[in-house]
Design an enzyme around this catalytic site. Structure first.
Site, short mmCIF file in Angstrom:
data_model
loop_
_atom_site.label_atom_id
_atom_site.label_comp_id
_atom_site.label_asym_id
_atom_site.label_seq_id
_atom_site.Cartn_x
_atom_site.Cartn_y
_atom_site.Cartn_z
N ARG A 237 -16.62 20.32 14.93
CA ARG A 237 -16.29 21.29 13.80
C ARG A 237 -15.47 21.10 12.58
O ARG A 237 -14.85 21.83 12.25
CB ARG A 237 -15.86 22.60 14.86
CG ARG A 237 -16.34 23.13 15.97
CD ARG A 237 -17.39 23.81 15.46
NE ARG A 237 -17.98 24.64 16.99
CZ ARG A 237 -19.05 24.39 17.44
NH1 ARG A 237 -19.49 23.22 17.29
NH2 ARG A 237 -19.42 24.84 18.66
N SER B 180 -17.35 32.87 17.54
CA SER B 180 -16.09 32.23 18.48
C SER B 180 -14.72 32.18 17.50
O SER B 180 -14.89 31.72 16.38
CB SER B 180 -16.31 31.01 18.77
OG SER B 180 -17.44 30.88 19.67
N GLU C 295 -10.71 29.51 14.43
CA GLU C 295 -11.80 28.64 13.80
C GLU C 295 -12.09 29.28 12.26
O GLU C 295 -12.38 28.50 11.23
CB GLU C 295 -13.14 28.87 14.61
CG GLU C 295 -14.34 28.08 14.06
CD GLU C 295 -15.57 28.01 14.73
OE1 GLU C 295 -15.81 27.46 16.04
OE2 GLU C 295 -16.40 28.83 14.53
P1 FAD Z 1 -19.00 31.42 5.17
O1 FAD Z 1 -18.43 32.25 6.25
O2 FAD Z 1 -19.34 32.52 4.04
O3 FAD Z 1 -17.98 30.26 4.62
C1 FAD Z 1 -17.51 29.48 5.45
C2 FAD Z 1 -16.37 28.38 4.92
O4 FAD Z 1 -17.50 27.62 4.29
C3 FAD Z 1 -15.67 29.20 3.69
O5 FAD Z 1 -14.60 28.11 3.76
C4 FAD Z 1 -16.36 28.86 2.53
O6 FAD Z 1 -15.74 28.67 1.26
C5 FAD Z 1 -17.16 27.27 2.87
N1 FAD Z 1 -18.64 27.35 2.10
C6 FAD Z 1 -19.93 28.03 2.34
N2 FAD Z 1 -20.45 27.51 1.50
C7 FAD Z 1 -20.21 26.86 1.10
C8 FAD Z 1 -20.60 25.96 -0.28
N3 FAD Z 1 -21.94 26.13 -0.50
N4 FAD Z 1 -19.93 24.98 -0.77
C9 FAD Z 1 -18.66 24.72 -0.66
N5 FAD Z 1 -18.13 25.67 0.50
C10 FAD Z 1 -19.18 26.28 1.14
N6 FAD Z 1 -20.78 28.43 14.40
C11 FAD Z 1 -21.09 27.43 14.96
O7 FAD Z 1 -20.78 26.05 14.63
N7 FAD Z 1 -21.91 27.71 16.15
C12 FAD Z 1 -22.42 28.74 16.62
O8 FAD Z 1 -22.97 28.87 17.51
C13 FAD Z 1 -22.11 29.94 15.72
N8 FAD Z 1 -22.45 31.26 16.30
C14 FAD Z 1 -21.88 32.22 15.43
C15 FAD Z 1 -22.26 33.39 15.91
C16 FAD Z 1 -21.78 34.63 15.32
C17 FAD Z 1 -22.34 36.06 15.97
C18 FAD Z 1 -21.00 34.75 14.14
C19 FAD Z 1 -20.54 35.95 13.70
C20 FAD Z 1 -20.79 33.46 13.75
C21 FAD Z 1 -20.92 32.13 14.27
N9 FAD Z 1 -20.80 30.84 13.85
C22 FAD Z 1 -21.07 29.54 14.41
C23 FAD Z 1 -19.77 30.71 12.78
C24 FAD Z 1 -20.48 30.75 11.53
O9 FAD Z 1 -21.75 31.37 11.51
C25 FAD Z 1 -20.98 29.06 10.96
O10 FAD Z 1 -19.81 28.73 10.75
C26 FAD Z 1 -21.87 29.33 9.71
O11 FAD Z 1 -22.19 27.93 9.34
C27 FAD Z 1 -21.00 29.78 8.53
O12 FAD Z 1 -21.89 30.12 7.25
P2 FAD Z 1 -21.52 31.19 6.39
O13 FAD Z 1 -22.72 31.08 5.30
O14 FAD Z 1 -21.43 32.39 6.80
O15 FAD Z 1 -20.11 30.65 5.53
P1 NAP Z 2 -21.04 28.69 27.14
O1 NAP Z 2 -22.30 28.26 27.47
O2 NAP Z 2 -20.55 29.87 27.98
O3 NAP Z 2 -19.80 27.52 27.46
C1 NAP Z 2 -18.53 28.03 27.38
C2 NAP Z 2 -17.97 26.61 26.63
O4 NAP Z 2 -18.04 25.56 27.29
C3 NAP Z 2 -18.50 26.38 25.25
O5 NAP Z 2 -17.62 26.82 24.23
C4 NAP Z 2 -19.10 24.85 25.32
O6 NAP Z 2 -18.31 24.16 24.25
C5 NAP Z 2 -18.50 24.43 26.71
N1 NAP Z 2 -19.61 24.06 27.44
C6 NAP Z 2 -20.58 24.57 28.24
N2 NAP Z 2 -21.56 23.80 28.62
C7 NAP Z 2 -21.21 22.38 28.25
C8 NAP Z 2 -21.48 20.97 28.37
N3 NAP Z 2 -22.56 20.98 29.25
N4 NAP Z 2 -21.22 20.01 27.86
C9 NAP Z 2 -20.10 20.26 26.98
N5 NAP Z 2 -19.51 21.46 26.72
C10 NAP Z 2 -20.19 22.84 27.38
O7 NAP Z 2 -20.63 29.00 25.76
P2 NAP Z 2 -21.04 30.31 24.67
O8 NAP Z 2 -20.15 31.02 24.32
O9 NAP Z 2 -22.42 31.14 25.60
O10 NAP Z 2 -22.00 29.50 23.54
C11 NAP Z 2 -23.00 28.92 23.50
C12 NAP Z 2 -23.08 27.91 22.51
O11 NAP Z 2 -23.14 28.60 21.15
C13 NAP Z 2 -21.79 26.80 22.35
O12 NAP Z 2 -22.24 25.50 22.23
C14 NAP Z 2 -20.84 27.43 21.26
O13 NAP Z 2 -20.08 26.56 20.57
C15 NAP Z 2 -21.89 28.07 20.60
N6 NAP Z 2 -21.32 29.21 19.84
C16 NAP Z 2 -20.44 29.03 18.70
C17 NAP Z 2 -19.85 30.19 18.33
C18 NAP Z 2 -19.15 30.08 16.74
O14 NAP Z 2 -18.73 30.82 16.42
N7 NAP Z 2 -18.54 28.73 16.54
C19 NAP Z 2 -20.39 31.42 18.49
C20 NAP Z 2 -21.25 31.57 19.39
C21 NAP Z 2 -21.68 30.38 20.02
P3 NAP Z 2 -18.96 24.00 22.87
O15 NAP Z 2 -18.28 25.21 22.11
O16 NAP Z 2 -18.11 22.67 22.29
O17 NAP Z 2 -20.31 23.80 22.73
#
Ligand code: FAD
Ligand code: NAP
Length: 344
Positions: A164, A233, A329
């Site tokens: 991340r 998250s 995050e």
């Molecule tokens: P924004 O929220 O608009 O921006 C995020 C940051 O990036 C800000 O600081 C912004 O200034 C910067 N930024 C954005 N675009 C640019 C650009 N073109 N140039 C320079 N800086 C920029 N994240 C995960 O990693 N894994 C997941 O599974 C995941 N699941 C999600 C589920 C839900 C329901 C939600 C709401 C969010 C989730 N996220 C997840 C978080 C999010 O979707 C990601 O981080 C996504 O990449 C953010 O994209 P955005 O376009 O909305 O960026």
């Molecule tokens: P999950 O499968 O219930 O697992 C809970 C946590 O345990 C996750 O965050 C994941 O870490 C870790 N995990 C589970 N199995 C793993 C494995 N085999 N090896 C290493 N780490 C493991 O998680 P969930 O909430 O349903 O989400 C599923 C995936 O979507 C995850 O990868 C999560 O990161 C991603 N997600 C991200 C966001 C966001 O906003 N960042 C939102 C929704 C979902 P990791 O998170 O490091 O993978």
């Protein structure tokens, strides 16, 4: 390109926070990016890059120029026997792009289906899900460098992708990402290490089924921001030293944990929050979701201060119980449009 003033950003952030931008512009090309930056510099304004608004926390008033990323294009730029490289505009919808790659029989991104936001934000926090990180498939990121005042292309190696994290997080005011290039595989190498996903796939081990199952799991577990405004998250999974983990496991033997490199262990933040009593619990209009405790939801028009009150209360209770500090995050902006450190 039209610069507007006093624009309400509530529809443009998935947590649904009220946030009025003093100046706002949609950019559709690399040239627009330069023109917008010139405007901000002339007016001595900071620049806030807004993409899909799914990973940020905005204050009620932002005295800055908000640059809303809308650059769109998808083009094939290289091909060999095993891969094809696709260059994509930063304002292209992420999930639609993932679906498109699958229809083209290009593989790698299927585990990352249904992540909200745009392509240009994907390298910023090196988005990840179900054991795949986008950095594994990025070959280069095209940027406008605001320090050197020029366009350049940063190789994946120089992006320093980690969990991340990337150089874009380390240099928040330096780069505007305009395009991202992905090197995708012609033969799928399926990653099904996550329990939920492995179980759902059963015997149908194809990339198409993998993508479908990821989408089904996410739809069941995660709140739709249109119904329950959220930023995904809310906290990162803490990564702690193995020695610290061993002490913790004596007291909490059920703690979900995943060994990392270098004698470190990743702990599931959602479990810590649940154990601290916050799953499905609200403080005023903001609470932690009942199906996934890691997701903070704005139930009824909360302000940023109310969001802060809830997440700080969660941090406090988790710290009291586990001696672990959860790190939020989403990116927090101040009222000058600059990225701020989250405080306790
Ligand atoms: P924004 O929220 O608009 O921006 C995020 C940051 O990036 C800000 O600081 C912004 O200034 C910067 N930024 C954005 N675009 C640019 C650009 N073109 N140039 C320079 N800086 C920029 N994240 C995960 O990693 N894994 C997941 O599974 C995941 N699941 C999600 C589920 C839900 C329901 C939600 C709401 C969010 C989730 N996220 C997840 C978080 C999010 O979707 C990601 O981080 C996504 O990449 C953010 O994209 P955005 O376009 O909305 O960026
Ligand atoms: P999950 O499968 O219930 O697992 C809970 C946590 O345990 C996750 O965050 C994941 O870490 C870790 N995990 C589970 N199995 C793993 C494995 N085999 N090896 C290493 N780490 C493991 O998680 P969930 O909430 O349903 O989400 C599923 C995936 O979507 C995850 O990868 C999560 O990161 C991603 N997600 C991200 C966001 C966001 O906003 N960042 C939102 C929704 C979902 P990791 O998170 O490091 O993978």
């Amino acid at each position: 390109m039209q610069i507007q003033s006093q624009v309400q950003l509530r529809p443009f952030n998935t947590l649904g926070l009220d946030a009025v931008a003093a100046y706002y512009v949609q950019v559709h090309s690399a040239e627009d990016v330069v023109r917008a930056i010139d405007f901000a510099e002339t007016k001595q304004l900071n620049l806030l890059v807004l993409s899909g608004g799914s990973n940020l926390l905005l204050p009620p008033e932002i005295h800055a120029l908000v640059m809303h990323m809308h650059i769109q294009c998808i083009e094939s730029v290289a091909e060999d026997v095993v891969s094809q490289t696709i260059r994509v505009g930063a304002g292209q919808n992420w999930h639609d792009f993932v679906l498109w790659t699958t229809t083209q029989q290009l593989y790698g991104l299927q585990n990352l289906a249904l992540i909200p936001g745009m392509v240009g934000a994907s390298p910023v926090q090196n988005i990840g899900a179900y054991g795949v990180e986008v950095g594994e498939f990025i070959s280069a990121v095209d940027v406008y460098d605001r320090v050197l005042k020029q366009f350049s292309s940063i190789t994946a190696q120089d992006c320093h992708f980690s969990y991340r994290h990337s150089i874009f997080k380390d240099n928040p005011d330096r780069y505007v990402i305009t395009h991202v290039s992905f090197r995708l595989l012609k033969t799928a190498d399926l990653k099904v290490s996550y329990g939920d996903l492995k179980a759902a796939m059963q015997d149908e081990l194809t990339a198409e089924n993998l993508q479908k199952q990821v989408m089904l799991i996410r739809q069941q577990k995660l709140p739709d921001p249109a119904q329950f405004p959220n930023a995904g998250s809310f906290f990162k999974n803490p990564v702690i030293a193995l020695s610290v983990f061993k002490q913790l496991a004596v007291k909490f033997p059920d703690i979900p944990h995943y060994p990392q490199n270098n004698d470190q262990v990743k702990i599931a933040a959602g479990w810590l929050i649940d154990q601290a009593g916050w799953k499905g619990k609200q403080l005023g209009p903001v609470g932690m979701f009942d199906k996934q405790a890691l997701v903070l939801v704005n139930y009824t028009g909360a302000t940023l201060n109310e969001v802060k009150a809830t997440y700080q209360a969660v941090q406090y209770d988790v710290y009291e119980k586990f001696n672990i500090r959860l790190e939020p995050e989403p990116v927090l902006f101040n009222d000058s449009g600059l990225i701020q450190v989250h405080l306790d």
